[in-house]
Design a protein around this motif. Structure first.
Motif, mmCIF file in Angstrom:
data_model
loop_
_atom_site.group_PDB
_atom_site.id
_atom_site.type_symbol
_atom_site.label_atom_id
_atom_site.label_comp_id
_atom_site.label_asym_id
_atom_site.label_seq_id
_atom_site.Cartn_x
_atom_site.Cartn_y
_atom_site.Cartn_z
ATOM 1 N N GLU A 62 34.063 42.350 45.976
ATOM 2 C CA GLU A 62 34.151 40.886 46.020
ATOM 3 C C GLU A 62 34.953 40.334 44.843
ATOM 4 O OE1 GLU A 62 29.979 40.184 45.928
ATOM 5 O OE2 GLU A 62 29.819 40.039 48.117
ATOM 6 N N ARG A 63 35.067 41.144 43.769
ATOM 7 C CA ARG A 63 35.808 40.665 42.590
ATOM 8 C C ARG A 63 36.261 41.887 41.812
ATOM 9 N NH1 ARG A 63 32.040 37.466 41.021
ATOM 10 N NH2 ARG A 63 32.532 35.619 42.223
ATOM 11 N N THR A 64 37.452 42.358 42.087
ATOM 12 C CA THR A 64 37.911 43.593 41.450
ATOM 13 C C THR A 64 38.710 43.270 40.187
ATOM 14 O OG1 THR A 64 40.089 43.757 42.488
ATOM 15 C CG2 THR A 64 38.208 44.550 43.778
ATOM 16 N N GLU A 113 39.142 37.368 47.591
ATOM 17 C CA GLU A 113 39.663 38.490 46.801
ATOM 18 C C GLU A 113 40.819 39.175 47.545
ATOM 19 O OE1 GLU A 113 39.411 39.252 43.882
ATOM 20 O OE2 GLU A 113 39.874 41.375 43.635
ATOM 21 N N ARG A 164 43.834 37.134 47.086
ATOM 22 C CA ARG A 164 44.354 37.265 45.705
ATOM 23 C C ARG A 164 45.138 38.579 45.544
ATOM 24 N NH1 ARG A 164 43.432 39.443 40.803
ATOM 25 N NH2 ARG A 164 41.748 40.820 41.531
ATOM 26 N N TRP A 216 34.863 37.986 49.470
ATOM 27 C CA TRP A 216 35.810 39.094 49.653
ATOM 28 C C TRP A 216 37.103 38.655 50.316
ATOM 29 C CZ3 TRP A 216 38.213 41.749 53.588
ATOM 30 C CH2 TRP A 216 37.754 41.559 54.894
#
Ligand SMILES: C[S@@+](CC[C@H](N)C(=O)[O-])C[C@H]1O[C@@H](n2cnc3c(N)ncnc32)[C@H](O)[C@@H]1O
Length: 256
Positions: A112-114, A142, A145, A139
């Motif tokens: 969800e946030r790498t 993300e 992004r 997600w």
């Protein structure tokens, strides 16, 4: 950063699944030459859902033991990064990667946030990974992004109809047992606790739009006529999935 409550629940479940099934199954999956989708191993040669992957940089969110990423690398992807939150799953993936020498990269993180840099991939992929275990509001943002403008998102999940027919315990039934209104987070706290996310189809359309994705394809998939019950994933008997679609495939493009 503290992780959401469901991440620990699902990590525990996937640590158990790794011990019971996925580790033992990994070598056969990595060795498979044909690309297949989902529980019923639908051949890509018939489904024809993958975009051109040759020379593409791909990130798989919730990669598990990494077999799908291995198939994509063999098909010609220049780079495949697998992100997963369960150490046991990535240990299996890394062991297979060394054995098969395919040069995948793995990252132990919440998809969800790498920590991966933005606009660094051509394709974001998920087969029963982030697509069901991560909060779609997180997600999908993300995925947007991570993608370069014009990049593609491909994901696979259970169907909405399946979710509406699955009781709190036991396999799917042939009637609606859950309201579609409010369908988003599903929790199982029986002997195999898990938290999944499943917004309905129209809510997914809205989430994709909000994250600057244009939908390219959406498929509802059935089990083939000769399918038999899956050896491990027993929520949907083959006989049910021959009559109603139990899986979905989504393909979208990030607007340029
Ligand atoms: C079913 S496997 C997906 C891999 C493979 N395609 C398959 O079908 O077996 C689901 C994977 O999602 C991972 N997962 C669950 N929650 C996650 C999260 N928040 N971030 C990254 N991976 C997650 C689990 O650890 C598990 O390895």
């Amino acid at each position: 950063m503290t992780e959401p409550d469901y991440v620990a629940v699902n990590r525990e479940g996937w640590t158990r699944a790794n011990k019971e099934y996925t580790d033992a199954r990994a070598r056969e999956a990595w060795a498979q030459n044909e690309i297949t989708w989902g529980k019923w191993s639908l051949p890509e040669s018939e489904v024809r859902a993958l975009p051109e992957v040759t020379g593409k940089e791909i990130v798989e969110l919730g990669c598990g033991t990494g077999y799908f990423g291995a198939w994509l690398k063999r098909l010609g992807a220049s780079r495949v990064v697998g992100v997963d939150v369960t150490p046991a799953q990535l240990e299996t993936a890394q062991r297979m990667n060394e054995e098969f020498g395919l040069g995948l990269e793995f990252l132990l993180e919440n998809a969800e946030r790498t920590s991966l840099p933005g606009s660094s991939f051509d394709i974001v992929f998920s087969e029963y990974g982030a697509s069901i275990w991560c909060d779609p509001k997180l997600w999908l943002a993300e995925a947007a992004r991570l993608l370069r403008p014009g990049g593609e998102l491909i994901f696979f999940r259970g169907s909405t109809l399946q979710m509406l027919c699955v009781p709190e315990e036991g396999p799917v039934v042939e009637r609606l047992v859950r309201p579609q209104r409010g369908l988003y987070r599903l929790e199982w706290f029986d002997n195999d606790p898990a938290v999944e996310f499943h917004p309905s189809t129209s809510e997914m359309f809205a989430l994709l739009r909000e994250n600057a994705f244009q939908l390219l394809d959406f498929r509802e998939l059935f089990a083939p006529e000769d399918a038999v019950d899956h050896e491990y994933y027993d929520t949907v008997p083959a006989d049910w999935a021959k009559r109603w679609p139990d899986e979905e495939l989504w393909h979208a493009r990030k607007r340029g």
